[in-house]
Design an enzyme around this catalytic site. Structure first.
Site, PDB file in Angstrom:
ATOM      1  N   THR A 124       0.990  -1.265   0.037  1.00  0.00           N
ATOM      2  CA  THR A 124       0.094   0.077  -0.070  1.00  0.00           C
ATOM      3  C   THR A 124       0.831   1.130  -0.007  1.00  0.00           C
ATOM      4  OG1 THR A 124      -1.889   1.045   1.041  1.00  0.00           O
ATOM      5  CG2 THR A 124      -0.182   0.259   2.661  1.00  0.00           C
ATOM      6  N   ASP A 159     -10.640   4.420   3.993  1.00  0.00           N
ATOM      7  CA  ASP A 159     -10.298   2.764   4.291  1.00  0.00           C
ATOM      8  C   ASP A 159     -11.629   2.325   5.043  1.00  0.00           C
ATOM      9  OD1 ASP A 159      -7.914   2.926   3.608  1.00  0.00           O
ATOM     10  OD2 ASP A 159      -6.635   3.169   5.450  1.00  0.00           O
ATOM     11  N   GLN A 176      -0.332   5.268   6.920  1.00  0.00           N
ATOM     12  CA  GLN A 176      -0.250   4.319   5.710  1.00  0.00           C
ATOM     13  C   GLN A 176       0.979   3.569   6.046  1.00  0.00           C
ATOM     14  OE1 GLN A 176      -2.744   4.964   3.939  1.00  0.00           O
ATOM     15  NE2 GLN A 176      -2.570   3.036   2.874  1.00  0.00           N
TER      16      GLN A 176
END
Length: 438
Positions: free
Chosen positions: A240, A365, A262
């Site tokens: 990611t 998310d 992240q």
């Protein structure tokens, strides 16, 4: 903690050269194919027996039957934290709202009098949805995969997620609760490359699927590559990543927190700040150590932020910044600038764009309504995130009457001759020479 790349001054290089200068995680799928191939072959040849042995060896848990019983799904839903259940329900509601607008309708086009082409949108018959459970049990990924499949009209949905030693060999209870909330009853306690092989070849009570979607590690991705063609896949997802395009109006506390959030996913996660402001870059760099130290997963975050896949890129102006983020083609792109929406509308390459100070990636998310299964590794230049469209196939239905075919027969003859395919033209002439059977 974050390395710097200074692109101020002379003109920027072209997009391809620029992409090579930017931080990016190096993931070599080919390097693990020799590990994954025998796993997939073993599942193909020995089915459930192979899955049990592989799971015991790799996950350290003996799972006599990978099919999760309905009672376990019911119990997971009954015992889930009420706050988590409420959050899942709201996430499902919002994702359904957004994805309902993605549904396609059949369209019939009148090409000529007596000649039509209809595009039918037909759902995939059966799908396998993979939900990771390694460093983090991604129960939110259940929502992101299942909802668009259901809205597309897929009638046969199977979910696979790794067994957990501390949950009696079942997948994470939050994953099971999410499945139960969504009405998914076919769930398997199997992870990694072997899960993709189960979906592709079938094993035990799991019949083969037509399409596999969902994120995973490099071994899962390698298995998707090996089985692609036998099954459809959504993408070969890598680690990611987030890019933040910011100017001097951005709050360094927000930017630092978003980079950290992240990096929390994986030691290979990428976090890149592209900014016109050296003062912002300095402030973010100063804030990161203390914020990282205060987090639960500080070790993996430190590794991610200190890796070659993360860094700060300094640019002269927002035009240059946009060129940089388009070359990078981030999975997640935040715009924290003046006139953020106007800047965001100029972005060409990103999996999803988060506009302004109140739309962090964490929102996407879980609860924005958007989908968080997005292209990584620069694939946003040519690919889209998961959607209802992922689970649909367009089929052209061609209907021409005798007169409409006759009118175009000369053109077919000419093109078939140009391609040296005379039987193509003969198939049309045969209809002109035989009596009509109307």
């Amino acid at each position: 903690m974050l390395s710097r790349i200074d692109l101020r001054g002379p003109a920027l290089p072209g997009p391809r050269e620029l992409a090579q200068l930017l931080p990016r995680a190096g993931v070599d799928i080919d390097s693990v194919l020799d590990v994954v191939r025998p796993i997939c072959d073993d599942v193909r040849l020995r089915g459930a027996e192979a899955v049990r042995e592989i799971t015991a060896r790799l996950d350290g848990v003996d799972v006599p039957d990978m099919a999760v019983p309905q009672a376990a799904l019911d119990e997971a839903l009954a015992t889930v934290d009420p706050a988590v259940r409420a959050a899942l329900e709201e996430s499902i509601r919002r994702v359904r709202i957004v994805h309902a607008d993605q549904r396609r309708t059949d369209v019939t086009t009148d090409v000529v009098r007596g000649g039509t082409v209809t595009e039918r949108w037909v759902p995939v018959r059966r799908v396998g949805l993979y939900v990771p459970g390694g460093l983090a049990p991604l129960l939110s990924s259940v929502v992101m995969n299942v909802v668009p499949a259901q809205l597309a009209g897929v009638t046969s949905i199977a979910v696979a997620s790794p067994p957990q030693r501390d949950n009696g060999g079942l997948p994470d209870p939050g994953v099971l609760a999410a499945c139960a909330l969504l009405g998914v009853t076919e769930v398997y306690a199997v992870g990694g490359a072997q899960a993709i092989a189960v979906f592709g070849y079938g094993a035990g009570s799991c019949a083969p699927v037509d399409l596999v979607t969902g994120p995973g590690n490099v071994y899962t991705t390698a298995a998707k590559r090996l089985l692609r063609g036998l099954i459809g896949i959504d993408s070969e997802a890598g680690p990611t990543e987030v890019a933040v395009l910011a100017d001097d109006t951005a709050d360094p506390v927000h930017v630092a927190a978003d980079l950290i959030s992240q990096a929390e996913h994986d030691p290979l996660a990428g976090a890149v700040l592209v900014t016109t402001s050296e003062e912002l870059a300095d402030a973010v760099g100063e804030l990161l150590p203390a914020q990282v130290a205060a987090t639960k997963h500080s070790d993996r975050i430190t590794t991610a932020l200190g890796g070659t896949q993360s860094g700060i890129v300094l640019v002269d102006d927002l035009d240059a910044g946009l060129a940089v983020v388009d070359a990078y083609a981030a999975e997640h792109l935040e715009i924290q600038t003046r006139d953020a929406r106007e800047v965001a509308m100029r972005v060409r390459n990103a999996g999803a764009v988060f506009v302004g100070p109140w739309a962090p990636v964490s929102l996407g998310d879980y609860a924005a309504g958007s989908n968080h299964v997005l292209p990584t590794g620069g694939c946003a230049r040519h690919s889209s995130g998961l959607s209802v469209q992922t689970f649909l196939r367009g089929i052209h239905v061609v209907e021409y009457d005798e007169q409409a075919l006759a009118e175009v027969a000369g053109h077919i003859d000419a093109l078939a001759g140009a391609e040296d395919l005379p039987a193509h033209a003969a198939a049309v002439r045969a209809r002109q020479q035989s009596p009509s059977r109307s």
